[in-house]
Each structure stands twice: as C-alpha cells, then as structure tokens.
Design an enzyme around this catalytic site. Structure first.
Site, PDB file in Angstrom:
ATOM      1  N   ARG A  29       0.847  -1.203   0.000  1.00 30.31           N
ATOM      2  CA  ARG A  29       0.000   0.000   0.000  1.00 30.31           C
ATOM      3  C   ARG A  29       0.875   1.244   0.000  1.00 30.31           C
ATOM      4  NH1 ARG A  29      -5.143   1.715   1.947  1.00 30.31           N
ATOM      5  NH2 ARG A  29      -5.350   3.880   1.270  1.00 30.31           N
TER       6      ARG A  29
ATOM      7  N   ARG B 258      -5.801   1.348  -4.964  1.00 30.12           N
ATOM      8  CA  ARG B 258      -4.904   0.841  -3.924  1.00 30.12           C
ATOM      9  C   ARG B 258      -4.854  -0.681  -3.935  1.00 30.12           C
ATOM     10  NH1 ARG B 258      -9.299   3.701  -2.618  1.00 30.12           N
ATOM     11  NH2 ARG B 258     -10.797   2.992  -1.054  1.00 30.12           N
TER      12      ARG B 258
ATOM     13  N   ASP C  12      -6.602  -2.179   1.262  1.00 32.64           N
ATOM     14  CA  ASP C  12      -7.206  -1.228   2.187  1.00 32.64           C
ATOM     15  C   ASP C  12      -7.872  -2.021   3.310  1.00 32.64           C
ATOM     16  OD1 ASP C  12      -7.935   1.291   3.122  1.00 32.64           O
ATOM     17  OD2 ASP C  12      -9.878   1.223   2.125  1.00 32.64           O
TER      18      ASP C  12
ATOM     19  N   ASP D 252      -9.987  -1.325   6.932  1.00 31.19           N
ATOM     20  CA  ASP D 252     -10.631  -0.344   7.802  1.00 31.19           C
ATOM     21  C   ASP D 252     -11.259  -1.035   9.003  1.00 31.19           C
ATOM     22  OD1 ASP D 252     -10.135   1.980   6.282  1.00 31.19           O
ATOM     23  OD2 ASP D 252     -11.835   1.538   4.969  1.00 31.19           O
TER      24      ASP D 252
END
Length: 275
Positions: free
Chosen positions: A202, A211, A214, A216
């Site tokens: 990344r 990207r 990712d 989260d």
C-alpha cells in the site's frame, strides 16, 4: 452467564528486577490472577473441561515467572496475563496483580505492585483491493491476522466485486469483511492494520485513489472512538454497500452503537434507497 476463577496471592520465588543483585538473588512475588469465562457450563455439568482449572493457571504463572528474568514487574505481569489468556480457550478476560513484598528500597511498606488485564474484543474489519492481484492481497491480510496470536476466531465473509466508491479510484474492487477477536487496544489494532497494508504494497498518494490493499476498522466491540487518527464505528459505513453486504453475512443483528440500528436494517435501508 459468566464465571470468574480466582488465584489469590500465589507465591513464586524468582529473579526479576533492575538491580544486578535481583538477577541472581531470588525473591518472593505474589500473584493474584482472575480469569473471566463467558459461560459457566461447569456449574450444571460438573465437568472440569467446561471451566478453567485453578491448578493449570497456577502452573502457567509459575512457569512464566521462573523461566524468565524481567527488569520490570510490569513486564512480568503482562507476560503472565498474556500467557494465561492464550492458554485457556474459555478465558474471555484475564487480570493479573503482582506484588513484590521484598523490593530493595528504603522505608516501611507492605509491598510494591502492578496490575494489568487483557480481554478478547470482537472486531469487524473491511478489506478491499483494486490493484494488482486483488484476491492475493486479501489472502495476505487474512493470513497475517490468523498468524498473529493477538487474534483468534478469524472469519472472512464471501468476497464481492464492486465498483469504485468516492469518485477517485477507477478500478473495480474485491471487497470482504472479517470478523475476529483481538487482544489489541484500538490504537494497537490500527498500528497492526498499517503493518498489514504496508506488507500489501500500500502506498498512500491520492486520497480514495486506487490501492493494492485497504483495511478499515468498522466495529471495535461496542466502543465509540473519536480520535484524530481513528473513528469507530467507521463514520461512512452506513453508505457503503460493499461494507454492509459482507457485514450482513457475518453479523446481521450487530447493533451500531451510535445509529442504534442493526446491520440488517442499515443494509436494507441502503439497498432500498438505491433502487
């Protein structure tokens, strides 16, 4: 139903301390360990396998204390705490208090001591990739979670392909969500996520841009966190079908601690709105 197993003031003679003489002259340490289990099946079945053995806890404490030599009793307490919670699958939370009654310092005192605790917290993470070998990057993220003993019960949802969200990224994403339990604090989890993303190549150049990987944090237990670098629950999750769809598979009845709605309600509200 919960049950707490308690081992109080168990004495172990060992070598821990900053001073040189403490490295060679054993002294007394008193350990109080509390182990909280989620269900007390042992009370109805009268079966040792359904609880945590006091004797087994004692042996873990003795082994960690005698086989190591730490400068700080803080480190000793944390080492015992982690070893206990990892040794017993039924343990949900462990707290450890270490007393050092013979600490080499002047003055009259009962003891010096520290207390620490560790607890498994249920978390939900959203994974996504739209560059390179997208599925391999998600494989990497899941594998790094599974290989870290600060996580357990790692489950990934089905993977879905979705259009880019936010108007910046162009390539199509592969998305999923992961359910797990962790011993990390929120900030420690955030640091681990950064490590995983870096392992997945990344590079942060354009916000919301294409990207490789990712990750989260969507939910951290039922906590509400608002810090400069971390907001939990994820502030935009209710608008993201690529998050809600995998979450609906994993935890349809999970209640958003701020919106006070179940994941299923959020998912159906969003998909109905989009029709």
């Amino acid at each position: 139903m919960k049950m707490t197993i308690i081992l109080k003031d168990y004495e172990v003679v060992a070598c821990h301390g900053v001073n040189p003489e403490e490295k060679v002259n054993p002294q007394r340490f008193l350990f109080t360990v509390k182990v909280e289990t989620e269900y007390a099946l042992a009370t109805s079945e009268d079966n040792l396998d359904d609880t945590v053995s006091y004797s087994a806890v004692k042996k873990v404490v003795k082994r960690v204390a005698e086989e190591n030599s730490f400068d700080l009793i803080e480190t000793l307490a944390q080492a015992v705490c982690k070893e206990v919670i990892l040794s017993f699958p039924l343990a949900q939370k462990v707290s450890v208090k270490v007393k050092k009654p013979d600490a080499p310092m002047s003055g009259n005192f009962d003891y010096v001591g520290v207390k620490t605790s560790l607890e498994w917290t249920e978390i939900y993470l959203a994974l996504g990739s739209n560059e390179g070998d997208r599925r391999a990057y998600l494989d990497l993220a899941v594998r790094m979670l599974e290989e870290d003993d600060n996580f357990k019960d790692v489950y990934e949802s089905k993977r879905i392909e979705t259009e880019a969200y936010g108007g910046v990224a162009k390539g199509e994403f592969v998305n999923s969500c992961v359910q797990a339990k962790t011993l990390y604090s929120p900030q420690e989890l955030l640091a681990k996520i950064g490590e995983i993303e870096r392992a997945g190549d990344r590079v942060r150049t354009v916000h919301w841009g294409d990207r490789t990987l990712d990750v989260d944090i969507i939910f951290f237990g039922d906590e509400v966190i608002g810090e400069n670098n971390l907001c939990v629950p994820h502030p935009d999750m209710q608008n993201r079908e690529f998050v809600l769809a995998p979450l609906f598979e994993l935890c349809p009845n999970k209640v958003h601690p701020l919106l006070k709605k179940r994941v299923s309600e959020l998912y159906f509200a969003l998909t109905t709105k989009q029709k």
